[in-house]
Design a protein around this motif. Structure first.
Motif, PDB file in Angstrom:
ATOM      1  N   ASP A 221       2.969 -19.600 -59.981  1.00  0.00           N
ATOM      2  CA  ASP A 221       2.187 -19.920 -61.175  1.00  0.00           C
ATOM      3  C   ASP A 221       0.700 -20.085 -60.866  1.00  0.00           C
ATOM      4  N   ASP A 222       0.393 -20.665 -59.732  1.00  0.00           N
ATOM      5  CA  ASP A 222      -1.018 -20.854 -59.364  1.00  0.00           C
ATOM      6  C   ASP A 222      -1.712 -19.506 -59.151  1.00  0.00           C
ATOM      7  N   GLN A 223      -1.005 -18.590 -58.475  1.00  0.00           N
ATOM      8  CA  GLN A 223      -1.580 -17.255 -58.250  1.00  0.00           C
ATOM      9  C   GLN A 223      -1.818 -16.534 -59.575  1.00  0.00           C
ATOM     10  N   LYS A 224      -0.871 -16.678 -60.489  1.00  0.00           N
ATOM     11  CA  LYS A 224      -1.023 -16.045 -61.798  1.00  0.00           C
ATOM     12  C   LYS A 224      -2.225 -16.603 -62.546  1.00  0.00           C
ATOM     13  N   GLN A 225      -2.353 -17.903 -62.540  1.00  0.00           N
ATOM     14  CA  GLN A 225      -3.459 -18.534 -63.255  1.00  0.00           C
ATOM     15  C   GLN A 225      -4.805 -18.161 -62.638  1.00  0.00           C
ATOM     16  N   ASN A 226      -4.867 -18.147 -61.314  1.00  0.00           N
ATOM     17  CA  ASN A 226      -6.127 -17.809 -60.631  1.00  0.00           C
ATOM     18  C   ASN A 226      -6.531 -16.362 -60.894  1.00  0.00           C
ATOM     19  N   PHE A 227      -5.544 -15.470 -60.863  1.00  0.00           N
ATOM     20  CA  PHE A 227      -5.849 -14.058 -61.098  1.00  0.00           C
ATOM     21  C   PHE A 227      -6.237 -13.845 -62.558  1.00  0.00           C
TER      22      PHE A 227
END
Length: 495
Positions: free
Chosen positions: A384-390
């Motif tokens: 989820d963090d990677q998705k939000q950052n991207f």
């Protein structure tokens, strides 16, 4: 009356339902999701509407020819608008180039960017036109069942012009020196499921479709095509089941006789699969009946997956048009991340679609519906963090090039849709968005066939099979399947 069961209600499945129901078969189409359309579904967030997948309406003659088979025209189902500006391209050095429906304007643009650029573009488009017309006449409707089927005089005499060995990038680089023009001509390979570096130069035919045939938009969105196909299929008696997933098949004497779903069991004389090809072959068929086993798919070059963001924004977006692209001039690293390193790109190139620029009903007043699409590595796992950052990286770049202040507070609704969603909703192998890439060894004879070599009554339609990726090729794929079924069953087309 023979029973046809179609697995999957994407464009290919629906098109087959139309054709085969008209031919006099008893057709039942089974779709696992609640909404028809597959990747061509429509998403509604509050009062914002989005095409979830395909958004480029090209090769309009393919749609007209398809509807003509039923005594209909495109205009009987939806209003088609030709876009004056096909797309706007933003570059990381702040340069901006528009591509128009008016060829004269495009020639002027190419001349401005490069010495004799207009002459070079004219010559290139003549080559692309030749390949396009020869392909649509001799190649795209081929089922490749007979290896000798292409050995006609016209094909043999012009085989050298197909340019199958050279990469698309090397072709364009040999003709145009401007890095801006190279990017503009090469980006279409992404929508073929590949990159300029692994797609054969043969696919320059897409440039003819782009620069000469034009880009259109059906008012109401691509989902209007889905609704039209559904209407035709039902008018010929096709039965359509949604929210029902095929779980198991029964096989007798090398034929599928029954399909068991989450709700019922269906008997079948013929089965057409529009669901994900690798999923059906490897998850629903016993190994001995698999034409292409897991090992086969693992070795294939898959198309990119995509990172999609759908959002509604309260802003005029004055710097954008209907179709828009952002390119980093050193985009090689992006393709390396997608096809080589298998990681999220550091400097992503992306496409964004704003249908409300053309169709005001797609968003509330003074607002716009936006879809951002960035190619990413198939099979990549994102938390989820990677998705939000991207997501933030893409939206911040979107705001920068659009000169939009306080973008976060202007976004009213949003949704991320990416690799794991493609797996969940479409059973997509590795979460790939476009199936197989159009590499040399995944084109024509080398592409998975539209028919099973192990089961006599099983056929495949859609992006994995011939002729390949995209809405027009999928409509053509449905006609290939129809012809195979009619030839194999020695049926006659009904009037």
């Amino acid at each position: 009356m023979k029973k046809v069961v179609i697995v999957g209600g994407g464009i290919g499945g629906l098109a087959c339902a139309c054709l085969l129901a008209k031919d006099g078969f008893s057709v039942t189409l089974i779709e696992k999701n609640k909404i028809l359309g597959g990747r061509g579904r429509q998403l509604k967030l509050s009062n914002f509407f989005f095409d979830m997948g395909p958004s480029w309406y090209m090769m309009p003659e393919v749609f007209e020819d398809f509807f003509k088979k039923f005594g209909k025209k495109v205009s009987d189902f939806y209003t088609l608008k030709k876009l004056d500006i096909h797309y706007r391209v933003f570059f990381n050095d702040k340069k901006l180039i528009d591509i128009y429906s008016n060829l004269k304007k495009n020639l002027e643009t190419f001349k401005k960017e490069e010495e004799n650029g207009d002459i070079k573009l004219k010559d290139y488009l003549k080559e692309a036109e030749f390949i396009y017309k020869l392909s649509t006449k001799k190649l795209v409707f081929n089922d490749y069942k007979n290896p000798l089927s292409l050995l006609g005089k016209e094909t043999i005499l012009n085989i050298h012009k197909f340019d199958l060995i050279r990469s698309f990038h090397n072709l364009i680089k040999s003709k145009f020196k401007s890095r801006y023009l190279q990017k503009i001509l090469e980006f279409t390979t992404v929508f073929l499921g590949g990159s300029p570096y692994n797609t054969p130069a043969f696919y320059k035919l897409i440039s003819y479709a782009d620069f000469i045939l034009g880009t259109y938009y059906p008012i109401g969105g691509i989902y209007e095509v889905i609704k039209a196909l559904e209407k035709i299929a039902k008018s010929y008696g096709a039965l359509i089941k949604t929210d029902e997933e095929v779980k198991k098949v029964e096989i007798v004497n090398n034929k599928i006789t029954h399909l068991k779903t989450s709700k019922s069991t269906y008997s079948a004389d013929i089965v057409v699969v529009n669901a994900d090809y690798p999923f059906f072959e490897t998850k629903l068929l016993p190994k001995k009946y698999q034409t292409y086993d897991q090992n086969y798919w693992n070795k294939k070059t898959m198309s990119p997956a995509v990172f999609l963001i759908y959002f509604g924004i309260k802003d005029n977006l004055t710097n954008f048009h209907h179709h828009n692209l952002y390119f980093d001039l050193s985009w090689e690293s992006h393709f390396k991340d997608v096809f080589g390193e298998k990681k999220l790109p550091e400097n992503p190139n992306f496409y964004f679609h704003i249908p409300s620029k053309t169709d005001k009903n797609m968003a509330p007043p003074k607002c716009h519906s936006v879809m951002i699409l960035a190619p990413i590595a198939p099979g990549i796992k994102l938390n989820d963090d990677q998705k939000q950052n991207f997501k933030e990286k893409l939206i911040n770049k979107f705001a920068e090039i659009g000169k939009i202040n306080d973008v976060k507070n202007k976004i009213m609704v949003e949704k991320i849709f990416t690799v794991d969603d493609f797996k969940k909703d479409y059973n997509a192998f590795k979460g790939a968005a476009f199936g197989l890439a159009h590499t040399f060894f995944q084109t024509a004879f080398f592409r998975p066939k539209n028919f099973s070599k192990k089961l006599k009554n099983l056929y495949y339609v859609g992006q994995y099979a011939n002729p390949g990726v995209g809405m027009p090729p999928t409509l053509i794929s449905s006609q290939i399947v129809e012809n195979l079924i009619l030839k194999n069953g020695k049926h006659t087309l009904s009037n």
